[in-house]
Design a protein around this motif. Sequence first.
Motif, mmCIF file in Angstrom:
data_model
loop_
_atom_site.group_PDB
_atom_site.id
_atom_site.type_symbol
_atom_site.label_atom_id
_atom_site.label_comp_id
_atom_site.label_asym_id
_atom_site.label_seq_id
_atom_site.Cartn_x
_atom_site.Cartn_y
_atom_site.Cartn_z
ATOM 1 N N LEU A 175 -43.472 -8.831 145.320
ATOM 2 C CA LEU A 175 -44.147 -7.641 145.862
ATOM 3 C C LEU A 175 -44.883 -7.948 147.164
ATOM 4 N N ALA A 176 -45.589 -9.072 147.215
ATOM 5 C CA ALA A 176 -46.332 -9.426 148.435
ATOM 6 C C ALA A 176 -45.375 -9.617 149.605
ATOM 7 N N GLU A 177 -44.254 -10.281 149.373
ATOM 8 C CA GLU A 177 -43.287 -10.534 150.447
ATOM 9 C C GLU A 177 -42.600 -9.252 150.898
ATOM 10 N N VAL A 178 -42.266 -8.374 149.963
ATOM 11 C CA VAL A 178 -41.631 -7.100 150.340
ATOM 12 C C VAL A 178 -42.609 -6.260 151.156
ATOM 13 N N LYS A 179 -43.886 -6.244 150.752
ATOM 14 C CA LYS A 179 -44.891 -5.466 151.488
ATOM 15 C C LYS A 179 -45.014 -5.928 152.941
ATOM 16 N N LYS A 180 -44.802 -7.210 153.195
ATOM 17 C CA LYS A 180 -44.864 -7.717 154.567
ATOM 18 C C LYS A 180 -43.740 -7.160 155.433
ATOM 19 N N LEU A 181 -42.602 -6.875 154.814
ATOM 20 C CA LEU A 181 -41.417 -6.470 155.569
ATOM 21 C C LEU A 181 -41.170 -4.961 155.562
#
Length: 182
Positions: A175-181
């Motif tokens: 979730l954290a990585e998807v939110k960055k992109l």
Amino acid sequence: MDELVDILDEEGKYKGISLMKSQAHQKGLFHPTVHVWFYTPNGQILIQQRGKDKDTYPLLWDVSVAGHVGAGENIKISAVREIEEEIGLKIKPSDLHKIGIFKSVQKHSESLIDCEFHHTFLVELRVSLENLTKQESEVEDLKLVSITQFEEELGNEEKSKKYVPHSSDYYKTILAEVKKLA
């Protein structure tokens, strides 16, 4: 489908031997897998409902695409192959954004122990859901959910039961990585 997979040690290093996937699962031996999470720029994640005939977690919702890395197969090539097999989408290895390797041990029964290192990638979904083709033997359904809904459902004891029980750290990282992109 049974296939030849490379065997890894507990740190994820190749041991120089390959066995059939069924043997690795039966003996609880570590082996590499790929997990590919597709996201959209407007904050949605593609999730896959596992096929009803799967040995593990039938009909639960899971990562967009996942699969075993064939013996001697390049990790990114394996991910590209699995994407085409499971959802009918052709991408280039350069489309894959690697976010990490996650160690996972799931004991389903005395004769089925998943000991895997998930090589995990994010990929922007650039086609509509209708343009994807499910692999009937592996995938029951596909849907897009908002990051917010996904996060809320994972945090709800009752609603989270419809998802494969990956570790909370794994889901938080995704979730954290998807939110960055997105």
